[in-house]
Scaffold this active site. Sequence first.
Site, short mmCIF file in Angstrom:
data_model
loop_
_atom_site.label_atom_id
_atom_site.label_comp_id
_atom_site.label_asym_id
_atom_site.label_seq_id
_atom_site.Cartn_x
_atom_site.Cartn_y
_atom_site.Cartn_z
N LYS A 129 0.86 -1.19 0.00
CA LYS A 129 0.00 0.00 0.00
C LYS A 129 0.89 1.23 0.00
O LYS A 129 2.04 1.17 0.45
CB LYS A 129 -0.89 0.00 1.24
CG LYS A 129 -2.11 0.89 1.14
CD LYS A 129 -3.26 0.22 0.41
CE LYS A 129 -4.39 1.19 0.16
NZ LYS A 129 -5.58 0.52 -0.40
N ASP A 169 -7.02 4.55 -4.42
CA ASP A 169 -7.69 4.39 -3.12
C ASP A 169 -8.31 5.76 -2.85
O ASP A 169 -8.54 6.53 -3.80
CB ASP A 169 -6.68 3.97 -2.02
CG ASP A 169 -7.36 3.56 -0.71
OD1 ASP A 169 -7.90 2.46 -0.64
OD2 ASP A 169 -7.39 4.37 0.24
P1 NDP Z 1 -12.95 8.06 -2.52
O1 NDP Z 1 -11.90 9.06 -2.27
O2 NDP Z 1 -13.48 7.90 -3.89
O3 NDP Z 1 -14.20 8.34 -1.56
C1 NDP Z 1 -14.10 8.35 -0.17
C2 NDP Z 1 -15.45 8.77 0.32
O4 NDP Z 1 -15.53 8.60 1.73
C3 NDP Z 1 -15.72 10.24 0.06
O5 NDP Z 1 -17.08 10.43 -0.18
C4 NDP Z 1 -15.31 10.87 1.40
O6 NDP Z 1 -15.91 12.11 1.67
C5 NDP Z 1 -15.87 9.84 2.32
N1 NDP Z 1 -15.32 9.98 3.65
C6 NDP Z 1 -14.03 10.03 4.01
N2 NDP Z 1 -13.95 10.16 5.33
C7 NDP Z 1 -15.22 10.15 5.80
C8 NDP Z 1 -15.83 10.25 7.06
N3 NDP Z 1 -15.06 10.38 8.16
N4 NDP Z 1 -17.19 10.20 7.17
C9 NDP Z 1 -17.95 10.08 6.07
N5 NDP Z 1 -17.44 10.00 4.84
C10 NDP Z 1 -16.10 10.05 4.71
O7 NDP Z 1 -12.37 6.68 -1.96
P2 NDP Z 1 -12.87 5.19 -2.28
O8 NDP Z 1 -14.33 5.19 -2.48
O9 NDP Z 1 -11.98 4.63 -3.30
O10 NDP Z 1 -12.50 4.47 -0.90
C11 NDP Z 1 -13.43 4.35 0.17
C12 NDP Z 1 -12.98 3.24 1.09
O11 NDP Z 1 -12.93 2.01 0.37
C13 NDP Z 1 -11.59 3.39 1.70
O12 NDP Z 1 -11.57 2.79 2.97
C14 NDP Z 1 -10.72 2.55 0.76
O13 NDP Z 1 -9.52 2.13 1.39
C15 NDP Z 1 -11.66 1.40 0.50
N6 NDP Z 1 -11.38 0.59 -0.69
C16 NDP Z 1 -11.31 1.18 -1.92
C17 NDP Z 1 -11.07 0.41 -3.04
C18 NDP Z 1 -11.12 0.97 -4.41
O14 NDP Z 1 -11.06 0.18 -5.36
N7 NDP Z 1 -11.24 2.28 -4.59
C19 NDP Z 1 -10.78 -1.03 -2.92
C20 NDP Z 1 -10.97 -1.57 -1.59
C21 NDP Z 1 -11.22 -0.75 -0.52
P3 NDP Z 1 -15.05 13.47 1.55
O15 NDP Z 1 -15.15 13.81 0.10
O16 NDP Z 1 -15.75 14.39 2.44
O17 NDP Z 1 -13.64 13.17 2.00
#
Ligand code: NDP
Length: 448
Positions: A129, A169
């Site tokens: 990572k 991510d």
């Molecule tokens: P993005 O950056 O696309 O989206 C993250 C989302 O989570 C945003 O809407 C963000 O809001 C929100 N967020 C972050 N912190 C908080 C919080 N404290 N409360 C509420 N919402 C929050 O990331 P991903 O969708 O790619 O990743 C999301 C999760 O999935 C992570 O844990 C990542 O490690 C995991 N993941 C992702 C993969 C992938 O293929 N992308 C694969 C496997 C796991 P804001 O805009 O306000 O920050």
Amino acid sequence: MVSLDERLEAVFQEVIRRNPAEAEFHQAVREVLESLGPVLAKRPELVECKVIERICEPERQVIFRVPWQDDTGEIQVNRGFRVQFNSALGPYKGGLRFHPSVYLGIIKFLGFEQIFKNALTGLPIGGGKGGSDFDPKGKSDNEIMRFCQSFMVELHRYVGEYQDVPAGDIGVGGREIGYLFGMYKRITNQYESGVITGKGLGWGGSRVRTEATGYGSVFFAAEMLKVLGQELEGKTCIVSGSGNVAIYTIQKLEQLGAKVIACSDSDGVVYDDAGIDLELLKQVKEVERTRVSAYAERKKGARYVPDGNIWEVPCQVAFPSATQNELNGKDAAALVKNGCIAVAEGANMPTTPDGIRAFLEARVAFGVGKAANAGGVATSGLEMQQNASRDYWTFEHTEARLQQIMRDIHRTVYETAEEYGAPGNYVLGANIAGFLRVADAMLAFGVV
Ligand code: NDP
């Protein structure tokens, strides 16, 4: 003679001693170690060969300076990370996270989880990572590009198709992958598609990669519900976050006839009893790159609550899909009280240890992230396969492969939990099944 549980405690204390002040990493290690007691009882050679001690120590950790110039000409300095945790099953594989909260402990927790997740996919990929404390929010396209280029100037020394294959991510999507790959290609003067995944469809990307993590966690939830004699159609769901994982979780749920009535970002929660309008959400988040509050402003009947708690919304299936430790014991109790029967973690480690305990005690089908969200990295593995064979697969073929992988993961995890005397405990099943695949390879390699 030290009993096995004491032995695992000793390993854990050593992890804390060697990695001080890395709370998320400690939490991720503890969760895995808590599942391994029954394995060590059956497999004493794993103790003798110190496989657990070795798995908890990254093979390599790189920390580097990332200087770049913002649009006003001012010089900014960020910190970059790549933790190459375990390559027993294949080249290191895992995403890059750009978020101001990133420090070594976050990258190590994610890298550690990634080892077992990748093993569960059955594909030949190790665990790693990376990322940076760079905050992409509010930055111009040019600033994002300059940052990504500077990041890759350093990272390129450590990555490669057979060495280490990053992906996206939090904060790293298709745009960032484009800038990173472009710079890698320029520096190396090679079109090495397999060095990074999450690429655009026109230049080596795989169909379904964008959708894969969200779709995969819905497929996993469907399998868990099948065991309960239920299905997703007609279920009321909530999905936290509104990024890549959340959006495609919502899309697949809607396709399967479920209704998603709330999503969120780090500022607040949107409630929409009529069901989230995905096109509007995508417009707001993917095109305009703004906040979910903008969704509520435009959608009749939707409400936005700043700092709201999404877990208080009654639902049958919940998909924590935002970030680590976003769902605690109190939230889990509220979900259970309101009739939630299944949880599939789209995010990495979104549920705190007391939250997990509450779900397991209430016999909620709890799909732990390293199993439920493995569809993203699995489809990255499929992207690597297509790159290696200079091929492009259709959407239907790729989605069918993803669905089959999620079914296989579910079956493996479910059967492993049964075999180790904890039927229905997906946490134990995932940790043991993932661990054994890696441990057996490490044993075969000798002391390396
Ligand atoms: P993005 O950056 O696309 O989206 C993250 C989302 O989570 C945003 O809407 C963000 O809001 C929100 N967020 C972050 N912190 C908080 C919080 N404290 N409360 C509420 N919402 C929050 O990331 P991903 O969708 O790619 O990743 C999301 C999760 O999935 C992570 O844990 C990542 O490690 C995991 N993941 C992702 C993969 C992938 O293929 N992308 C694969 C496997 C796991 P804001 O805009 O306000 O920050």
